[in-house]
Scaffold this motif. Sequence first.
Motif, PDB file in Angstrom:
ATOM      1  N   GLY A  40       0.822  -1.203   0.000  1.00  0.00           N
ATOM      2  CA  GLY A  40       0.000   0.000   0.000  1.00  0.00           C
ATOM      3  C   GLY A  40       0.858   1.257   0.000  1.00  0.00           C
ATOM      4  O   GLY A  40       2.083   1.217   0.138  1.00  0.00           O
ATOM      5  N   LYS A  41       0.176   2.404  -0.151  1.00  0.00           N
ATOM      6  CA  LYS A  41       0.890   3.671  -0.251  1.00  0.00           C
ATOM      7  C   LYS A  41       1.563   4.047   1.065  1.00  0.00           C
ATOM      8  O   LYS A  41       2.691   4.528   1.095  1.00  0.00           O
ATOM      9  CB  LYS A  41      -0.072   4.781  -0.683  1.00  0.00           C
ATOM     10  CG  LYS A  41      -0.619   4.598  -2.094  1.00  0.00           C
ATOM     11  CD  LYS A  41      -1.532   5.751  -2.478  1.00  0.00           C
ATOM     12  CE  LYS A  41      -2.049   5.573  -3.915  1.00  0.00           C
ATOM     13  NZ  LYS A  41      -2.956   6.670  -4.318  1.00  0.00           N
ATOM     14  N   VAL A  42       0.864   3.861   2.175  1.00  0.00           N
ATOM     15  CA  VAL A  42       1.427   4.167   3.490  1.00  0.00           C
ATOM     16  C   VAL A  42       1.834   2.844   4.127  1.00  0.00           C
ATOM     17  O   VAL A  42       1.003   2.103   4.663  1.00  0.00           O
ATOM     18  CB  VAL A  42       0.407   4.906   4.375  1.00  0.00           C
ATOM     19  CG1 VAL A  42       1.022   5.222   5.722  1.00  0.00           C
ATOM     20  CG2 VAL A  42      -0.082   6.165   3.675  1.00  0.00           C
ATOM     21  N   CYS A  43       3.126   2.550   4.087  1.00  0.00           N
ATOM     22  CA  CYS A  43       3.603   1.256   4.562  1.00  0.00           C
ATOM     23  C   CYS A  43       4.895   1.460   5.357  1.00  0.00           C
ATOM     24  O   CYS A  43       5.911   1.910   4.799  1.00  0.00           O
ATOM     25  CB  CYS A  43       3.847   0.321   3.385  1.00  0.00           C
ATOM     26  SG  CYS A  43       4.328  -1.356   3.848  1.00  0.00           S
ATOM     27  N   PRO A  44       4.884   1.153   6.641  1.00  0.00           N
ATOM     28  CA  PRO A  44       6.111   1.286   7.448  1.00  0.00           C
ATOM     29  C   PRO A  44       7.208   0.371   6.913  1.00  0.00           C
ATOM     30  O   PRO A  44       6.926  -0.652   6.284  1.00  0.00           O
ATOM     31  CB  PRO A  44       5.659   0.844   8.849  1.00  0.00           C
ATOM     32  CG  PRO A  44       4.173   1.000   8.848  1.00  0.00           C
ATOM     33  CD  PRO A  44       3.731   0.716   7.443  1.00  0.00           C
TER      34      PRO A  44
END
Length: 326
Positions: A40-44
């Motif tokens: 996904g776009k926000v991925c740690p």
Amino acid sequence: MFRFITRRTLGAVVTLLIIAACTFFLFFAVPADPARLACGKVCPPELLEQARHNLGLDQPLFVQFLTWVGGIFLGRDYEGLGYCSAPCLGFSFVNKAPVLDTILDRMPLTISLTLGAAVVFLFFGVATGIVAALKQGKALDKIASVSSLIGASLQIYFIGTLALYFLVYKNHILRQPGYVPFTENPLNWAAGLMLPWVVLAIIFTANYTRMTRSTMVEQLTEDYVRTARAKGMANRSVVMRFALRGTLITIVTILGVDLGTLIGGAIITEQTFGLQGIGQLSIRAVWSSDLPMLMATVLVAAGAIVVFNIIVDVLYAVIDPRVRLS
């Protein structure tokens, strides 16, 4: 016959493996980091590394390909997603579900759209082409030739939009296109796909009319046709038993390619009428960068074309006794 089908099947398997390799290296290896697409776009960073490990991206590229191909025949366990039984085409980046399940869910609509349209355009295209060939140079021939030229020049999205406006929204002659499984209600199944069938048939009928006419004109000048007429055989028998049979070779050849292409996804038709088939699935896979789904739809389209080509080769011997499968 059995030896021929066996050889063609083995050849088809090799062809599909080559296509699978090309598909893998084009769609899966080219992006800089498919794991980010899956995560996904926000991925740690820690989840990104876990996604890379789950997808096997920390392995050499050739090992990744063998693992992917092996999953098709043996199944594969995707850590964090679940086990995908054979044939396994991977897990979707978008819905986190096995790709094959989604494709099988969309396949009945695509098959219904393809086969229904094929019945319509084969009947009208071949019949019109035969009439045009028998009336060569006369008014019916000229009308059929001009009509087929116009039909072949039109585009599905243009005809489809006009048909939706005049036949559905304005005059309510046909119902809104949609899909109802044949097993639930055959009448609603046919009614929901009638307009897409007609629009597809307009385009393909034009091509089959021109093809049938030109081939039939050649067949009518063959020696065996003239011999049959010299023996006093009725004109109808000459046309149906000899000239048409020779024409079917060309028709079946093109039909195999057309059916394989449509089974792979009638993208423009499905987009025009809002049908959720294989074509729409491939478009959404492109929009969302869903690489496993995109690779699977490419393989399905290639597999359909390969299978129909084998069927066409077998039909050659059935249609024309001069053809021998060796």
